[in-house]
Design an enzyme around this catalytic site. Structure first.
Site, PDB file in Angstrom:
ATOM      1  N   ASP A  80      39.382  -6.223 -43.448  1.00  0.00           N
ATOM      2  CA  ASP A  80      39.114  -6.978 -42.224  1.00  0.00           C
ATOM      3  C   ASP A  80      39.418  -8.444 -42.528  1.00  0.00           C
ATOM      4  O   ASP A  80      40.243  -8.733 -43.389  1.00  0.00           O
ATOM      5  CB  ASP A  80      37.666  -6.757 -41.777  1.00  0.00           C
ATOM      6  CG  ASP A  80      37.471  -6.881 -40.274  1.00  0.00           C
ATOM      7  OD1 ASP A  80      37.927  -7.901 -39.710  1.00  0.00           O
ATOM      8  OD2 ASP A  80      36.860  -6.001 -39.648  1.00  0.00           O
TER       9      ASP A  80
ATOM     10  N   HIS B 165      42.651  -8.744 -41.612  1.00  0.00           N
ATOM     11  CA  HIS B 165      42.873  -9.000 -40.189  1.00  0.00           C
ATOM     12  C   HIS B 165      43.173 -10.471 -39.928  1.00  0.00           C
ATOM     13  O   HIS B 165      43.785 -10.810 -38.919  1.00  0.00           O
ATOM     14  CB  HIS B 165      41.661  -8.555 -39.367  1.00  0.00           C
ATOM     15  CG  HIS B 165      41.552  -7.069 -39.247  1.00  0.00           C
ATOM     16  ND1 HIS B 165      40.520  -6.443 -38.583  1.00  0.00           N
ATOM     17  CD2 HIS B 165      42.348  -6.073 -39.703  1.00  0.00           C
ATOM     18  CE1 HIS B 165      40.694  -5.135 -38.647  1.00  0.00           C
ATOM     19  NE2 HIS B 165      41.788  -4.895 -39.324  1.00  0.00           N
TER      20      HIS B 165
END
Length: 553
Positions: free
Chosen positions: A299, A333
């Protein structure tokens, strides 16, 4: 062939040009705001080994009590170093106390137990909300002068905690998860580690907080309440220097309401499929140095937070006085990220000399209505990016939790024109005074997206001395005071620049290059005071009829 050699050479230069940065450079040099020097740790000359307290390095004997006894013994002596020598040290949670340096020697590996009964439910803050989750594998609360050092590995055994989406795995990997036990969802798209996890997921309407379930029932969904691996709350003078932190149940490193914090020489790893597998989430912290680290996670990599919605505003603690230098991010991310839980605000941050290689978004700013909070005085320079699959710089004030590279079943987020006029309240987020300089991006999808709110425009965003080599160009929506100074934007698809309902936009020194004639679209009745590049003429420019006369020059 020449382009391939150029890209390989660029990556090599990125990787090696910044080595030993901190050793040869004053970490405070070039900082644009006043910041006190971070108070560093210092420990008494007491050293013990985990072996001295019955520790066994066979990878199957739990050493939870050995760690507790060793730390307690050092505390009685006034603190010192707890050495974890070469070997595989299985353990339950480790709780650090003041004046303790947990030193993980090269060749050593701390492996956290897969037995969830080792991790009781405790009161915590997660994703910006006050909630209840399992105790973290490593934690410290209200401690002073603590450290985790050495070149060993700390593994959170995260795969037994996390659900996994089939779309993120190969067929072989998926079969391995299914064969390990757990439960597959009815639609066959998700593997849950247990029935307890599945019940918790179904009882949650707000990401990872099971708000549909009574607190008295939380024990029945305990597996769903994954902890962050390293939780540091309300501490002062903290050093993480050297280890590899990997395979966390949720976020990897979570300093919260902590001051005088240094993170350096770390390797932070999570499988790319790991849900909420962030690298470091710096939340409501003050006086922080983050440098010479490598991130490859599931992430956001380096993420700035300060609480979510009312909980964050009530806490009222911004993340401030932060220096981030010479870090490398691979998968994630976002490389450097602010939000989306930033309700307490963020200010006075310097980010420089970082490299993002294949990161989903390079420089990522995200929030939504309801957050509130003010993000300001952010200075970012000398950033190199390559193979970014979405935006190299992206502002999204309509964030709803979707991944930048959409996963199975997710819908794209974008600028959503309001159906009604929203009032400005304490719930309105503010992003302003953010400066970018010497940003270089190549072989990537989209250069820059600046999406503000109609009732609260992005304000005073400056990008200068930068170049972007991407498929798509620049989009500016609901923004005020955007300047691109000496910026070169080379793109291959679509419109070079789109401006909608924005004002005080200065693109006079922007250089657009394309395989076709560069184009600019200017739209929206609220658009005014736009300065366009001087070489854009005639059929290259499209201006909508509702724009006032002389609003575009």
């Amino acid at each position: 062939m020449k382009k391939s050699f150029k890209i390989v050479g660029l990556v090599a230069a990125m990787l090696f040009s910044g080595q030993f940065y901190a050793q040869n450079t004053d970490i405070y040099k070039g900082i644009e705001f006043k910041m006190p020097k971070v108070a560093e740790t210092s420990f008494a000359a007491n050293t013990v080994s985990i072996k001295d307290f019955g520790g066994i390095a066979d990878g199957k004997t739990k050493n939870t009590e050995a760690f507790r006894k060793a730390i307690d013994a050092l505390v009685k002596k006034g603190g010192g170093k707890l050495v974890v020598p070469r070997g595989m040290w299985l353990t339950g949670p480790i709780v650090l106390q003041s004046n303790i340096n947990l030193h993980v020697e090269e060749g050593s590996m701390i492996i956290f137990s897969t037995d969830k009964s080792d991790y009781p439910l405790v009161d915590v803050s997660f994703e910006g909300l006050n909630t209840i989750r399992c105790q973290s594998p490593i934690s410290a609360r209200n401690a002073k002068n603590i450290a985790i050092t050495g070149k060993g590995v700390i593994d959170g055994s995260g795969d037994v905690w996390r659900a996994v989406k089939k779309s993120k795995l190969s067929e072989v990997e998926w079969k391995k998860f299914v064969a390990s036990g757990g439960i597959v969802s009815k639609d066959g798209k998700t593997w849950y580690p247990s029935e307890s996890y599945k019940r918790g997921f179904e009882g949650s309407s707000s990401f990872n907080v099971p708000d549909k379930i009574n607190k008295s029932e939380l024990e029945s969904v305990k597996d769903f309440l994954r902890p962050v691996m390293v939780s540091i709350v309300g501490c002062d003078q903290v050093l993480l220097d050297g280890p590899t932190f990997q395979n966390s149940p949720a976020w990897n490193l979570h300093p919260l309401m902590t001051s005088n914090l240094i993170l350096r020489n770390l390797t932070v790893r999570n499988p790319w499929y790991s849900q909420n597998g962030d690298g470091v989430d710096l939340e409501s912290c003050k006086n922080v140095l983050i440098y010479d680290n490598t991130f490859d996670v599931g992430d956001d990599a380096i993420c700035i937070k300060s609480g979510k919605n009312e909980d964050g505003r009530k806490r009222g603690m911004p993340t401030e006085n932060v220096i981030i230098k010479n870090n490398i991010v691979y998968h994630g991310h976002g490389g450097f990220v602010i939000g989306s839980e930033m309700s307490g605000g963020a200010r006075n941050m310097h980010v420089s000399d970082c490299t993002f290689i294949g990161t989903d978004i390079g420089l990522r700013f995200k929030t939504t209505r309801g957050r509130g909070g003010v993000v300001e005085n952010i200075y970012i320079k000398n950033i190199d990016m390559i193979n970014i699959p979405t935006q190299t710089i992206g502002f999204n004030m309509f964030y709803e939790g979707a991944s930048p590279v959409l996963e199975d079943g997710q819908k794209a987020e974008g600028n959503k024109a309001p159906e009604k006029i929203y009032p400005v309240t304490e719930e309105t987020p503010v992003f302003r005074n953010i400066y970018f300089k010497n940003i270089t991006a190549t072989n990537s999808d989209e250069a820059i997206t600046l999406f503000g709110l109609a009732e609260m425009n992005l304000k005073n965003i400056v990008i200068e001395d930068s170049q972007f080599d991407t498929k798509k160009g620049l989009t500016i929506v609901d923004a005020d005071g955007i300047q691109l100074k000496n910026v070169k934007l080379s793109y291959t698809e679509g419109t070079g620049t789109t401006i909608l309902n924005s004002k005080n936009i200065d693109l006079s020194t922007l250089k657009l290059e394309s395989t076709q004639k560069p184009t600019i679209k200017v739209l929206g009745s609220k658009t005014t005071a736009v300065k366009l590049p001087k070489d854009i003429k005639g059929e290259q420019l499209s201006i909508s009829k509702e724009i006032a006369k002389n609003a575009v020059k």
